[in-house]
Write a protein that holds these residues in place. Structure first.
Motif, short mmCIF file in Angstrom:
data_model
loop_
_atom_site.label_atom_id
_atom_site.label_comp_id
_atom_site.label_asym_id
_atom_site.label_seq_id
_atom_site.Cartn_x
_atom_site.Cartn_y
_atom_site.Cartn_z
N ASP A 1 10.19 -2.54 0.74
CA ASP A 1 9.35 -1.76 1.42
C ASP A 1 8.00 -2.89 1.33
N TYR A 2 6.96 -2.71 2.24
CA TYR A 2 5.91 -3.46 2.38
C TYR A 2 5.12 -3.40 1.02
N ARG A 3 4.98 -2.35 0.45
CA ARG A 3 4.36 -2.05 -0.88
C ARG A 3 5.38 -2.10 -2.03
N ARG B 1 16.13 -0.15 0.82
CA ARG B 1 14.77 -0.10 1.71
C ARG B 1 13.51 -0.07 1.00
N PRO C 1 6.70 -7.78 5.56
CA PRO C 1 7.36 -6.58 5.78
C PRO C 1 8.98 -6.79 6.12
N LEU D 1 11.81 -5.81 6.10
CA LEU D 1 12.97 -5.11 7.18
C LEU D 1 12.27 -5.13 8.42
N GLY D 2 10.84 -5.29 8.86
CA GLY D 2 10.54 -5.11 10.12
C GLY D 2 9.97 -6.53 10.76
N ALA E 1 5.17 -3.15 10.16
CA ALA E 1 6.47 -3.24 10.60
C ALA E 1 7.62 -2.83 9.55
N GLY E 2 7.17 -3.16 8.25
CA GLY E 2 7.90 -2.81 7.17
C GLY E 2 7.97 -1.53 6.41
#
Lengths: 426, 310
Positions: B142-144, B138, B162, B164-165, A258-259
């Motif tokens: 970020d996830y990573r 962003r 995550p 932003l998601g 999702a990210g």
């Protein structure tokens, strides 16, 4: 003395111009063309074609302007309505693109030219409906054709050959095999599918390939073209949604998907082998080849329930060339479109790693390359009449709905109801 | 007008009767007014007109009365987006002002070295393009990205998300970026304000035995009233019309968790070619912004009048 000389010359010149036959008056023609070829390789391709066209038509100048895809939805209508816009333009499909222009009477129907130049044979007849609308612009996919495309697009599965070979995995031919493959990858501690939904639209592809396993093309067409009986509220969509959530739960997608965005995290993640496969459009082939070469990555068609038959996948033709209704030079414009969507254009596109809608000579392809795989997928999908649609053409908010589904803030039942409600509200 | 006329009168004093040449003043504002008229007033009037029509943006508009507004009332997407804007007010307006006040109070008395550099640094997020800010954050989220890497490093691997998601955290993450952008503006305003508060007031407070909190409460805060007001109005407007930052960060997602009204206006007017409906949305936002700003200034001038009357 000098002045007298000059006046004499001027007189001669004036007489010459006045005496010239009508055909030579085309000396003053400027054909204004708007296109979407933004990348270097694309610019090179179109400049070659333009030069060839100008060489074949002495006195004709092509004035080329480049626009991003979004600008073709936002700026193009204003320009065309002002009457000053391009003679030839690339057009984004769907209701808010081509549909809005047809509704406003800004585009020329191309049926007669299509007969004259035999454009119908450029690609599968069904694909012309992507560029068709009823005369009043309210019905998508029927009656008049308003554009001709020169590229094709298809969603499929990219995979790292090495990851498959090391583990003795074969390309799956049914959905069940596909799931078995993913389980095998998980057991080997490899993420099966690299995926990121931060940008929204990539999520449409993950849903669409599963939808394509259960839905019939008639059902999908009815939904997309808003034909009588067109609905999202079907058993097939519910099954696809349920399956997609199962996949999320099984951990088939990248952790934290999702990210992750598309161009950075997802593309980079796939290149770095953070997962074995990537379900996306063939437009990434050029970039993958640029980074890794032709051999390390392959591309296969997403399988259906039936062995060897591909699922219906999103695909179709790229942006289409059309003609402004009020153009002073429609015949010349048609001739230009004939060139840029024809075999010569296909050749140039192919040489630069793009995917022409018109078939290229198969002898140009070498076995075991990503490019060859891409052509095989397109052939298989077209042959099975399994070229599906981009759902957001008719349901622009669907990406948000799929994010909600995959984020499990709605149930599959609720998802189907939500998309249907958005669909009927438009 | 009163002050302007007074000043004008003062400047013309001795050269004839006061107010005699006041109409000359209109010539001086004419160039500015023409620009304002053409680029602000006419568009606003046109937006009002278009909001009463069904209009693609490029064909002839059709008058449909208040239908767009009726539709707006029932449009769940609009109310959801407006709710998100309201949520962002917390991060764009309230948090930056509180944070700004807190930091200002810490620095108010001490003469910090390199204040100019500090102030410039604080202002940088304001000057940077929102798209650049969006891309930087962003990357951080970020996830990573660095934030999650940091969390893992300090043993908080369980908190990795995550950002932003994530349906829960995305609005907060997008909001925090807004706070980062706006608090520098607030601080620069407040620091300038604090420096104009007379030192004698602090000295007097100290003599009276006021501690740091009392000094803040009774000297700094009242002295910064004007600045807080300006900061409030400016950041409130920013929260209600935010577009670029959120667009780059999340595109309004996940789902519609961070979708704001400006994004809907853009979509309606330019992507779906419903410029009439988009105009109606834009007008509602304009009215909202103008009335809140007016109310704040009105309340302030009332308070000033009361204080002056004392």
């Amino acid at each position: 003395m000098a002045l007298k000389h000059f006046l004499g010359l001027l007189l001669v010149a004036a007489l010459l111009v006045a005496g010239l036959p009508a055909a030579a008056q085309s000396e003053t023609i400027t054909l204004v063309v708007w296109d979407n070829w933004v990348r270097d390789a694309e610019q090179e391709m179109i400049e070659i074609l333009n030069a060839e066209f100008e060489a074949a038509h002495p006195g004709v100048t092509i004035k080329r302007e480049v626009y991003a895809t979004d600008d073709l939805t936002t700026i193009l209508p204003l320009e065309l309505a002002g009457g000053s816009g391009p003679d030839v333009t690339m057009i984004n499909q769907g209701y808010s693109g081509m549909g809005a222009l047809v509704k406003a009477g800004l585009l020329l129907p191309l049926n007669d030219y299509a007969d004259q130049y035999n454009w119908w044979d450029r690609y599968a007849l069904g694909l012309h409906s992507r560029n068709s609308f009823s005369e009043d612009g309210t019905q998508f996919g029927v009656d008049n054709v308003y554009g001709i495309s020169n590229t094709a697009e298809v969603v499929g599965v990219y995979y790292h050959r090495a990851i498959f070979e090391e583990r003795g995995l074969a390309i799956p031919t049914t959905l069940a095999e596909f799931e078995a493959l993913m389980n095998a990858l998980l057991a080997a501690d490899v993420t099966p599918i690299v995926f990121g939904s931060l940008d929204g639209w990539p999520a449409i592809h993950e849903f669409s390939v599963l939808q394509g396993v259960y839905i019939t093309l008639e059902e999908l067409d009815a939904f997309m073209y808003r034909l009588p009986g067109g609905t999202f509220n079907t058993e097939a969509n519910l099954q696809a949604a349920t399956k997609l959530v199962e996949w999320v739960d099984a951990g088939y997608f990248s952790p934290g998907f999702a990210g992750m965005d598309y161009d950075g995290a997802t593309f980079g993640g796939f290149l770095n082998q953070e997962g074995a496969m990537w379900i996306t459009g063939n437009w990434m082939t050029g970039s993958i080849v640029e980074e890794l070469g032709e051999e390390p990555v392959g591309f296969f068609a997403f399988p259906s329930d039936e062995a060897g038959v591909p699922a219906i996948v999103p695909g179709g033709v790229g942006l289409a060339y059309g003609i402004r209704a009020t153009s002073q030079h429609p015949d010349l414009a048609a001739e230009y479109i004939d060139l840029v969507t024809g075999p010569r254009a296909a050749e140039l596109l192919f040489e630069r790693g793009f995917f022409p809608a018109t078939a290229v000579d198969p002898s140009l392809l070498s076995e075991g390359t990503l490019t060859a795989d891409m052509f095989d997928v397109w052939a298989a999908v077209s042959e099975a009449n399994a070229v599906g649609h981009w759902l957001d053409w008719t349901a622009p908010d669907v990406a948000a709905n799929i994010q909600e589904l995959m984020g499990k803030v709605v149930t599959p039942e609720q998802f189907v109801t939500d998309v249907e409600a958005d669909y009927t509200a438009r | 007008m009163g002050r302007f006329a007074d000043a004008l009168a003062a400047s013309t004093a001795g050269r004839g009767r006061p107010y005699e040449h006041v109409h000359h003043a209109y010539f001086y504002i004419l160039p500015g007014f023409i620009v304002y008229f053409v680029f602000v007033l006419i568009p606003i009037v046109n937006t009002v007109r278009y909001s009463l029509t069904e209009w693609t943006g490029f064909t002839a508009p059709q008058y449909i009365g208040l239908a767009n507004y009726e539709r707006l009332l029932e449009d769940g997407r609009f109310w959801n987006a407006l709710g998100n804007n309201a949520f962002f007010v917390i991060f764009y307006t309230i948090l930056p002002i509180m944070l700004g006040l807190f930091l200002t109070s810490l620095m108010a008395r001490g003469n910090l070295r390199g204040m100019v550099i500090f102030r410039t640094g604080l202002f940088v997020p304001q000057v940077m393009s929102a798209v650049v800010v969006g891309i930087i954050w962003r990357w951080i989220f970020d996830y990573r990205g660095p934030l999650n890497a940091f969390l893992r490093d300090i043993g908080l691997g369980a908190a990795v998300k995550p950002w932003l998601g994530d349906f829960t955290w995305a609005p907060y993450a997008a909001g925090i970026v807004g706070s980062w952008v706006e608090y520098g503006l607030c601080m620069v305003l407040f620091i300038a304000g604090v420096q104009s508060i007379s030192e004698e007031l602090y000295d007097a407070a100290e003599v009276d035995g006021a501690n740091a909190w009392h000094q803040f409460r009774h000297v700094t805060l009242p002295g910064l009233q004007q600045q807080v007001l300006v900061a409030f109005v400016v950041t409130f407007i920013a929260a209600l019309r935010v577009f670029d930052l959120v667009f780059v960060l999340t595109r309004g997602g996940p789902g519609r968790e961070t979708q704001v009204v400006s994004m809907l206006i853009y979509e309606e007017a330019f992507e779906y070619h419903r410029a009439g409906y988009g105009s109606a949305m834009a007008l509602v936002m304009t009215v909202l912004i103008v009335s809140v700003s007016t109310a704040v200034f009105y309340a302030q001038s009332r308070r000033e009048e009361r204080e002056n009357a004392r």
